[in-house]
Design a protein around this motif. Structure first.
Motif, mmCIF file in Angstrom:
data_model
loop_
_atom_site.group_PDB
_atom_site.id
_atom_site.type_symbol
_atom_site.label_atom_id
_atom_site.label_comp_id
_atom_site.label_asym_id
_atom_site.label_seq_id
_atom_site.Cartn_x
_atom_site.Cartn_y
_atom_site.Cartn_z
ATOM 1 N N UNK A 15 44.073 41.550 60.845
ATOM 2 C CA UNK A 15 43.955 41.580 59.391
ATOM 3 C C UNK A 15 43.082 42.671 58.834
ATOM 4 N N UNK A 16 42.092 43.023 59.578
ATOM 5 C CA UNK A 16 41.153 43.978 59.020
ATOM 6 C C UNK A 16 40.267 43.301 58.013
ATOM 7 N N UNK A 17 40.059 42.015 58.177
ATOM 8 C CA UNK A 17 39.083 41.353 57.317
ATOM 9 C C UNK A 17 39.650 40.154 56.602
ATOM 10 N N UNK A 18 38.935 39.767 55.610
ATOM 11 C CA UNK A 18 39.222 38.570 54.854
ATOM 12 C C UNK A 18 40.312 38.890 53.841
ATOM 13 N N UNK A 19 41.511 38.400 54.109
ATOM 14 C CA UNK A 19 42.646 38.804 53.278
ATOM 15 C C UNK A 19 43.023 37.713 52.287
ATOM 16 N N UNK A 20 42.664 37.931 51.071
ATOM 17 C CA UNK A 20 43.071 36.979 50.045
ATOM 18 C C UNK A 20 42.494 35.601 50.298
ATOM 19 N N UNK A 21 41.491 35.495 51.142
ATOM 20 C CA UNK A 21 40.922 34.201 51.463
ATOM 21 C C UNK A 21 39.935 33.756 50.408
ATOM 22 N N UNK A 22 39.293 32.611 50.709
ATOM 23 C CA UNK A 22 38.416 32.019 49.711
ATOM 24 C C UNK A 22 37.316 32.993 49.284
ATOM 25 N N UNK A 23 36.651 33.663 50.256
ATOM 26 C CA UNK A 23 35.567 34.577 49.920
ATOM 27 C C UNK A 23 36.039 35.725 49.076
ATOM 28 N N UNK A 24 37.124 36.323 49.489
ATOM 29 C CA UNK A 24 37.646 37.471 48.749
ATOM 30 C C UNK A 24 38.135 37.042 47.366
ATOM 31 N N UNK A 35 37.073 34.679 45.606
ATOM 32 C CA UNK A 35 35.924 34.475 44.748
ATOM 33 C C UNK A 35 35.377 35.807 44.225
ATOM 34 N N UNK A 36 35.292 36.781 45.134
ATOM 35 C CA UNK A 36 34.775 38.087 44.703
ATOM 36 C C UNK A 36 35.688 38.701 43.643
ATOM 37 N N UNK A 37 36.985 38.523 43.826
ATOM 38 C CA UNK A 37 37.936 39.072 42.847
ATOM 39 C C UNK A 37 37.771 38.373 41.495
ATOM 40 N N UNK A 92 35.079 36.885 40.342
ATOM 41 C CA UNK A 92 33.815 37.315 39.737
ATOM 42 C C UNK A 92 33.998 38.705 39.129
ATOM 43 N N UNK A 93 34.667 39.595 39.878
ATOM 44 C CA UNK A 93 34.900 40.956 39.377
ATOM 45 C C UNK A 93 35.680 40.914 38.067
ATOM 46 N N UNK A 94 36.655 40.008 38.006
ATOM 47 C CA UNK A 94 37.461 39.893 36.791
ATOM 48 C C UNK A 94 36.572 39.444 35.622
ATOM 49 N N UNK A 95 35.743 38.422 35.878
ATOM 50 C CA UNK A 95 34.892 37.896 34.805
ATOM 51 C C UNK A 95 33.896 38.958 34.337
ATOM 52 N N UNK A 96 33.282 39.656 35.287
ATOM 53 C CA UNK A 96 32.286 40.674 34.907
ATOM 54 C C UNK A 96 32.976 41.815 34.154
ATOM 55 N N UNK A 97 34.137 42.233 34.641
ATOM 56 C CA UNK A 97 34.891 43.307 33.982
ATOM 57 C C UNK A 97 35.259 42.912 32.565
ATOM 58 N N UNK A 98 35.715 41.668 32.421
ATOM 59 C CA UNK A 98 36.110 41.172 31.101
ATOM 60 C C UNK A 98 34.897 41.164 30.158
ATOM 61 N N UNK A 99 33.773 40.662 30.679
ATOM 62 C CA UNK A 99 32.555 40.588 29.872
ATOM 63 C C UNK A 99 32.094 41.973 29.443
ATOM 64 N N UNK A 111 38.992 46.356 48.712
ATOM 65 C CA UNK A 111 38.543 47.087 47.523
ATOM 66 C C UNK A 111 39.066 46.470 46.231
ATOM 67 N N UNK A 112 39.837 45.387 46.376
ATOM 68 C CA UNK A 112 40.439 44.781 45.183
ATOM 69 C C UNK A 112 39.395 44.384 44.134
ATOM 70 N N UNK A 113 38.249 43.811 44.523
ATOM 71 C CA UNK A 113 37.283 43.447 43.468
ATOM 72 C C UNK A 113 36.881 44.651 42.605
ATOM 73 N N UNK A 114 36.644 45.808 43.236
ATOM 74 C CA UNK A 114 36.244 46.991 42.458
ATOM 75 C C UNK A 114 37.400 47.433 41.562
ATOM 76 N N UNK A 115 38.595 47.468 42.140
ATOM 77 C CA UNK A 115 39.765 47.903 41.373
ATOM 78 C C UNK A 115 40.026 46.992 40.192
#
Ligand code: ASP
Length: 442
Positions: free
Chosen positions: A19-28, A30-32, A34-41, A217-221
């Motif tokens: 996988x190369x990491x946490x793919x669409x899982x709970x941790x990721x 969540x980060x996505x 949070x990124x959405x909420x912060x971006x929106x704010x 990198x999805x959270x940043x994007x």
């Protein structure tokens, strides 16, 4: 030899693949979120405070724009190779070729059915709430639609004359046709076919790994895309259109949170809560990009790894869905048609509404999975019932936000139908589906 590229490795991961990491899982996820909420704010703060000048330009037009554009480009980069390689593997792995026809038929039927339900509910809500009644028409409106291509031309266009051109242009239906033909030929070609398949399986594993890398990198994007949209959105445009916005949003939520879950329960006999939870990351990416096409790698990855749909089904139904199944778009078109009819004081009657259901369902097939196309295809629906195409100009100012929500609905529909069809075909791994953490960590 394993015929399923996703499970063909031996890294000890029951789902296969590296996988190369946490793919669409709970941790990721969540980060996505949070990124959405912060971006929106952040976007709203910039917008509401009316921050202007060099710093705002540098932040919104510079950093956020560049960050978002790079994320979008890297998603799009994966679409053509992923769809082609994955679908070739999927077709070549079909033991019984008649299954392809059955699979295609069922998928198409469910895609059309969900779209027709979506637009019918949208029209009913529009007639009930009357969002366009008493709407003040501005004196000057400019919007020019483009004529719909004839059906014969649309059909011919599905068949590629040059696969390289189809890929260069990202013409999804043509790529699907070529991949299916190529995969079929591989199954018939004996030993060379088997060797080619093994090569394609390796390619598929590598590309899937690339999707995994990108997801990190999805959270940043997502943050960049959402912050930019909300910083730039002109909220004054919402005032006169609040009713229209509310009806479209309400029906979109109804479709996403009631219709799909009901289908999953009653037709698929599947737990919708697990489905929704696992779809969250893909939905946020769809929301931020407003493009089912760009979200396709994530949707496909989620269907296979998180929901347990076999590559033989998902590689076909997900790209097809991202191209022709647009329930969210049809909902906007249904409400918009009623809104424009009411705003212009035109009575279209039951036959007219029936026509809208048929045309919006067909228009959804012709709508490309990119931002804003649903609005262009609305011209086709309006013409069908003799409504002024320039009516589109009334709603264009607030369409971006609705586009984001309807794209999330569009890809949710693709995945829901995929799960149902896969379950019917015995190609859904129920253990993976039931495991909330499946595909969550390498
Ligand atoms: N943006 C939508 C999608 O990509 C299409 C549309 O409604 O404009 O699914």
């Amino acid at each position: 030899m394993s015929t399923d590229p996703v499970r063909a490795d031996d890294d000890g991961d029951p789902l296969g693949g590296d996988d190369g990491g946490d793919i669409g899982g709970a941790g990721l996820t969540q980060r996505i979120l949070v990124a959405m909420a912060v971006g929106l704010g952040l976007g709203l703060v910039v917008n509401l405070l009316g921050v202007e000048g060099a710093i705002a330009d540098f932040m919104v037009g510079g950093l956020l724009h560049v960050g978002g554009a790079i994320f979008l480009a890297s998603l799009k980069l994966l679409v053509v190779p992923l769809v082609f390689v994955s679908l070739v593997c999927g077709t070549a792995a079909l033991d019984d070729l008649s299954r392809l026809g059955r699979l295609g038929g069922r998928t198409l039927l469910l895609y059309l059915f969900t779209t027709a339900v979506a637009v019918t509910v949208a029209i009913s809500a529009g007639v009930l709430v009357q969002p366009g009644a008493g709407f003040d028409l501005p004196t000057e409106l400019v919007f020019e639609g483009r004529p719909a291509p004839p059906l014969s031309e649309t059909l011919i266009q599905i068949f590629p004359t040059n696969p390289v051109k189809a890929m260069a242009e990202g013409n999804m239906l043509q790529i699907i046709v070529f991949a299916v033909l190529f995969g079929l030929a591989m199954t018939m070609a004996g030993k060379p076919g088997k060797r080619t398949l093994s090569l394609f399986e390796d390619f598929n594993a590598v590309i899937m790994r690339l999707v995994g890398l990108l997801m990190r990198f999805a959270p940043i994007g997502v943050f960049c895309l959402i912050a930019k949209v909300f910083a730039e959105q002109g909220f004054e445009a919402f005032q006169p259109l609040l009713k229209y916005f509310g009806v479209v949003l309400g029906v979109l939520l109804l479709h996403g949170l009631v219709v799909y879950p009901s289908l999953l329960i009653f037709v698929g006999r599947l737990d919708p809560r697990l489905f929704m939870r696992k779809m969250r990351a893909a939905q946020v990416v769809a929301f931020s990009t407003a493009s089912s096409g760009a979200t396709l790698p994530i949707t496909l990855r989620t269907a296979e790894r998180r929901l347990g749909v076999d590559n033989r089904v998902a590689s076909f139904t997900i790209p097809l869905g991202a191209t022709i199944n647009m329930d969210g778009t049809a909902i906007m078109q249904g409400v918009a048609t009623v809104f424009i009819a009411q705003a212009y004081g035109v009575e279209i009657g039951p036959t007219g509404y029936l026509m809208v259901v048929v045309t919006a369902t067909l228009a959804s097939i012709g709508t490309a999975g990119v931002p804003g196309v649903g609005l262009i295809m609305l011209a086709m629906v309006l013409r069908q019932v003799n409504l002024p195409v320039e009516g589109i100009g009334l709603i264009i100012g607030i369409d971006r936000l609705l586009d984001m929500v309807r794209t999330a609905v569009n890809i949710t529909g693709d995945a829901a139908v995929t799960c149902i069809v896969a379950k019917g075909e015995g190609e859904l791994d129920l253990e993976i589906y039931a495991d909330p953490e499946a595909g969550a960590a390498a």
